[in-house]
Design an enzyme around this catalytic site. Structure first.
Site, PDB file in Angstrom:
ATOM      1  N   HIS A   1     -28.549  14.994   4.666  1.00 17.05           N
ATOM      2  CA  HIS A   1     -29.978  14.698   4.843  1.00 17.05           C
ATOM      3  C   HIS A   1     -30.537  15.093   6.213  1.00 17.05           C
ATOM      4  O   HIS A   1     -31.755  15.086   6.388  1.00 17.05           O
ATOM      5  CB  HIS A   1     -30.252  13.205   4.649  1.00 17.05           C
ATOM      6  CG  HIS A   1     -29.989  12.705   3.257  1.00 17.05           C
ATOM      7  ND1 HIS A   1     -30.573  13.268   2.143  1.00 17.05           N
ATOM      8  CD2 HIS A   1     -29.211  11.686   2.808  1.00 17.05           C
ATOM      9  CE1 HIS A   1     -30.167  12.591   1.057  1.00 17.05           C
ATOM     10  NE2 HIS A   1     -29.333  11.646   1.436  1.00 17.05           N
ATOM     11  N   ALA A   2     -29.682  15.385   7.191  1.00 17.06           N
ATOM     12  CA  ALA A   2     -30.198  15.636   8.543  1.00 17.06           C
ATOM     13  C   ALA A   2     -30.972  16.949   8.604  1.00 17.06           C
ATOM     14  O   ALA A   2     -30.677  17.906   7.879  1.00 17.06           O
ATOM     15  CB  ALA A   2     -29.044  15.660   9.548  1.00 17.06           C
TER      16      ALA A   2
END
Ligand code: ZN
Length: 379
Positions: free
Chosen positions: A132-133
């Site tokens: 998700h980063a």
């Protein structure tokens, strides 16, 4: 078959995102301990994950963000401007003692994996999969995007076409951000519909190289088998990648507290077996989500057994059971009275069921897309 390598680290032992965070539980240490107890992790197959330096992480992340992340670990606090700009010090991405070291260790293993796989091989990195980063922002429990770094590292080391398969319960928004529109990267994601981060709609194709399959609550093993046989494996076979990266998030199983999918861990093992049978020269298997300490530890240990061709016994020997009996799941109702099979088995009982019309229809829709035959858009 080449001997698989396991990337682990002691940084995961005892580190926690905080008392109330879903990532307060042990995950990678359970996989290491249970694999060793089973005799499946000889020292020759184990590698300590190196901690990546900020300069190496600029392969995808911005220097400003990396600076903010390193400074937050030292100061153990962030100011409002940093929180707003970089997503650090939030409920989902809190300040915690190892907030740079731990993700940088996960990223270091993913970067090194790309290099070690230059001549082919199989690597397992259960601490990876933080999908998700973003380049300048922490997001969804992820501070650094090690899958993106792994793919970039594989390409730098000579892999031209890379396929990324993500079977986590959540959509891989950060990885799609990194590779949408890249005709040399095929991305396939299965994830629960109407769940955070709310991206990955059926028609979201990233310009043609992304296959997103949102799935209804209660997804069962029979439905995942259809997805495996009719979408994932044919797309991979058509694309004929030089490298496959499998993000093997453990939060799509029935017992996970953060999603409402209902797979057994056999679904994950069978997808891995299907991928292994394709004979791709480079295979990297990452972890990902997973918030029930028993289901994560059992699933990811089973993945390692599968990669090595070890038979998973129906009942664990006492040394293996002892690892699972030592786990705690504080501040979780399901942790108070765990069912016996969480202690005594690795493999779940299969969870078959009907293939519901909405699943079949979405699958049929995706099968009509060129990417499902491995055909990529023009660059
Ligand atoms: Zn997830």
């Amino acid at each position: 078959m080449t001997t698989p390598i396991f990337f682990g680290s002691e940084v995961y032992r005892g580190s926690s995102y905080g008392r109330w965070h879903p990532l307060r539980i042990p995950r990678v240490p359970t996989v290491m301990d249970l694999s060793r107890a089973m005799g499946w992790l000889p020292t020759a197959q184990y590698r300590t994950s190196p901690r990546a330096k900020p300069a190496a992480l600029t392969l995808w992340h911005t220097p400003e963000y990396l600076d903010a992340l390193s400074r937050a670990e030292v100061a153990q606090q962030v100011d409002d401007a940093t929180r707003d700009r970089h997503g650090l010090g939030t409920v989902s991405n809190p300040v915690f003692p190892e907030m740079y070291r731990r993700p940088a260790t996960g990223a270091g293993a993913s970067l090194l994996a790309g290099e070690l796989l230059a001549d082919g091989g199989v690597i397992y990195h259960p601490g990876g999969g933080t999908h998700h980063a973003f380049p300048d922002r922490a997001n969804g429990f992820c501070y650094l995007n090690d899958p993106v770094l792994a793919i970039l590292s594989l390409k730098r080391a000579g892999a031209r076409r890379v396929a990324y398969i993500d079977i986590d319960a959540h959509h891989c928004d950060g990885v799609e951000h990194g590779f949408a529109g890249d005709p040399e990267t095929l991305l396939i994601s299965t994830h629960e519909e109407r769940r955070w981060p709310f991206t990955g709609a059926l028609d979201e194709d990233g310009g043609g190289n992304c296959l997103n399959l949102p799935l209804p609550r209660g997804l069962n093993d029979s439905e995942m088998a259809e997805i495996r046989e009719r979408l994932i494996l044919p797309a991979l076979a058509g694309f004929a990648p030089d490298a496959i990266v499998l993000q093997c998030g453990a939060d799509a199983v029935e017992e996970d507290p953060l999603s409402r999918l209902a797979l057994s861990n056999n679904a994950h093992f069978d997808i891995l077996l299907g991928i292994m049978a394709l004979g791709c020269p480079r295979l990297l298997v990452l972890g990902g989500g997973g918030y029930n300490p028993w289901s994560v530890g059992r699933l990811w240990t089973g993945i390692w057994a599968t990669l090595n061709g070890h038979d998973i016994p129906d009942r664990l020997p006492p040394v293996g059971e002892a690892v699972l009996r030592a786990l705690h799941w504080d501040r979780a109702r399901a942790g108070r009275t765990p069912p016996a099979h969480w202690f005594t088995t690795i493999r779940d009982t299969p969870r078959p069921g009907p293939v519901r019309p909405e699943v079949a229809q979405r699958l049929a829709h995706l099968r009509e897309q060129p990417a499902a035959r491995g055909e990529m858009p023009e660059p």
